[in-house]
Design a protein around this motif. Sequence first.
Motif, mmCIF file in Angstrom:
data_model
loop_
_atom_site.group_PDB
_atom_site.id
_atom_site.type_symbol
_atom_site.label_atom_id
_atom_site.label_comp_id
_atom_site.label_asym_id
_atom_site.label_seq_id
_atom_site.Cartn_x
_atom_site.Cartn_y
_atom_site.Cartn_z
ATOM 1 N N LYS B 14 2.832 23.493 -24.611
ATOM 2 C CA LYS B 14 2.468 24.335 -25.867
ATOM 3 C C LYS B 14 3.669 25.283 -25.872
ATOM 4 N N SER B 76 -1.943 17.646 -30.122
ATOM 5 C CA SER B 76 -3.516 17.986 -29.970
ATOM 6 C C SER B 76 -3.589 19.305 -30.240
ATOM 7 N N LEU B 77 -4.890 19.806 -30.527
ATOM 8 C CA LEU B 77 -5.515 21.037 -30.734
ATOM 9 C C LEU B 77 -5.070 21.973 -29.810
ATOM 10 N N THR B 78 -4.686 21.590 -28.337
ATOM 11 C CA THR B 78 -4.413 22.750 -27.428
ATOM 12 C C THR B 78 -2.856 22.929 -27.627
ATOM 13 N N THR B 80 -0.308 20.690 -27.213
ATOM 14 C CA THR B 80 0.511 19.454 -26.279
ATOM 15 C C THR B 80 1.073 18.575 -27.611
ATOM 16 N N TYR B 101 -2.486 9.879 -24.966
ATOM 17 C CA TYR B 101 -3.305 11.314 -24.875
ATOM 18 C C TYR B 101 -4.491 11.326 -23.947
ATOM 19 N N TYR B 104 -3.372 11.077 -20.361
ATOM 20 C CA TYR B 104 -2.960 12.453 -20.107
ATOM 21 C C TYR B 104 -4.146 12.997 -19.565
ATOM 22 N N THR B 105 -5.241 13.008 -20.450
ATOM 23 C CA THR B 105 -6.539 13.727 -20.021
ATOM 24 C C THR B 105 -7.175 13.284 -18.538
ATOM 25 N N LEU B 109 -4.558 15.538 -16.340
ATOM 26 C CA LEU B 109 -5.186 16.977 -16.238
ATOM 27 C C LEU B 109 -6.432 16.936 -15.235
ATOM 28 N N MET B 116 -0.795 23.131 -14.510
ATOM 29 C CA MET B 116 -0.905 23.163 -16.106
ATOM 30 C C MET B 116 0.575 23.554 -16.697
ATOM 31 N N GLU B 117 0.940 23.002 -17.814
ATOM 32 C CA GLU B 117 2.219 23.131 -18.459
ATOM 33 C C GLU B 117 3.593 22.961 -17.727
#
Lengths: 152, 143
Positions: B14, B76-78, B80, B101, B104-105, B109, B116-117
Amino acid sequence: MPAAAPRSGDAIFASVEHVNAELFTLTYGAIVRQLLTDLEEVDEVNKQLDQMGYNIGIRLIDEFLAKANVSRCVDFKETAETIAKVGFKMFLGVTASVTNWDADGTCCSIVLEDNPLVDFVELPDTCQGLYYCNVLSGVIRGALEMVSVHED
Amino acid sequence: MAAAAICSLFIINKSGGLIYYKDYGSAGRMDTNDSLRVASLWHSMHAISQQLSPTVGCSGIELLEADSFDLHCFQSLTGTKFFVVCEPGMPHMDALLKVIYELYTDYVLKNPFYEMEMPIRCELFDVNLSQAVQKDRGAFLGR
């Protein structure tokens, strides 16, 4: 490209692998008991549960977004409904209800009729003030923060 | 030799930092510094495009078409961003991005040791990603 229709919580829940519910309840119970032993203070345990939930929530949100195909919620009411109906259904297999809205629509309660975390659990008097399911509020807090909704 | 379905895949966190770069044998293979630079450039362009857009509530560039390549981007809404560079006119890249995606999740994750990140160093993700891209390539060649 036309957006895919949002999937219902039931459909997603049915499509993922399931684990034994009792194992889940026992595992969570073991975590809470261990935290109580290690930290002794009920407030500390509440904080840790919230933190653990937060760490789960920040990762869970992408899974939720990927599977549920929801678009950005317009307002907080829609957010709360989505969490209760789709989110909880998808991950815990139970539907929650949203109640207790305050006057400006900024505060509500999400109520779980049937919470798998607390099956067979009775809190003793020594644990007054323990938020047994605090991990859930942490999860919600973490997940919402990742989509830029800051809340208490 | 038949062309690969996609030329390269980038994943940006992000804040605009590159967390994953995979090149699938294109002529434009980049070294680490170049890929980092290109990723932050794209992050900025994507953000600017949201401001420039005449429509309200624009979520940024989804497709960039050039003479020799197409670039498909999914955010994504987050926050990424996943984007692929591919041959012009490649169909179903959006579906591939959605699959990536989901991978990835799952494999990134859900790995508790993934920070994270941070750059993605998850073997399971690499393996499953290759399978997904191979499958997509197979489907493309079969058409």
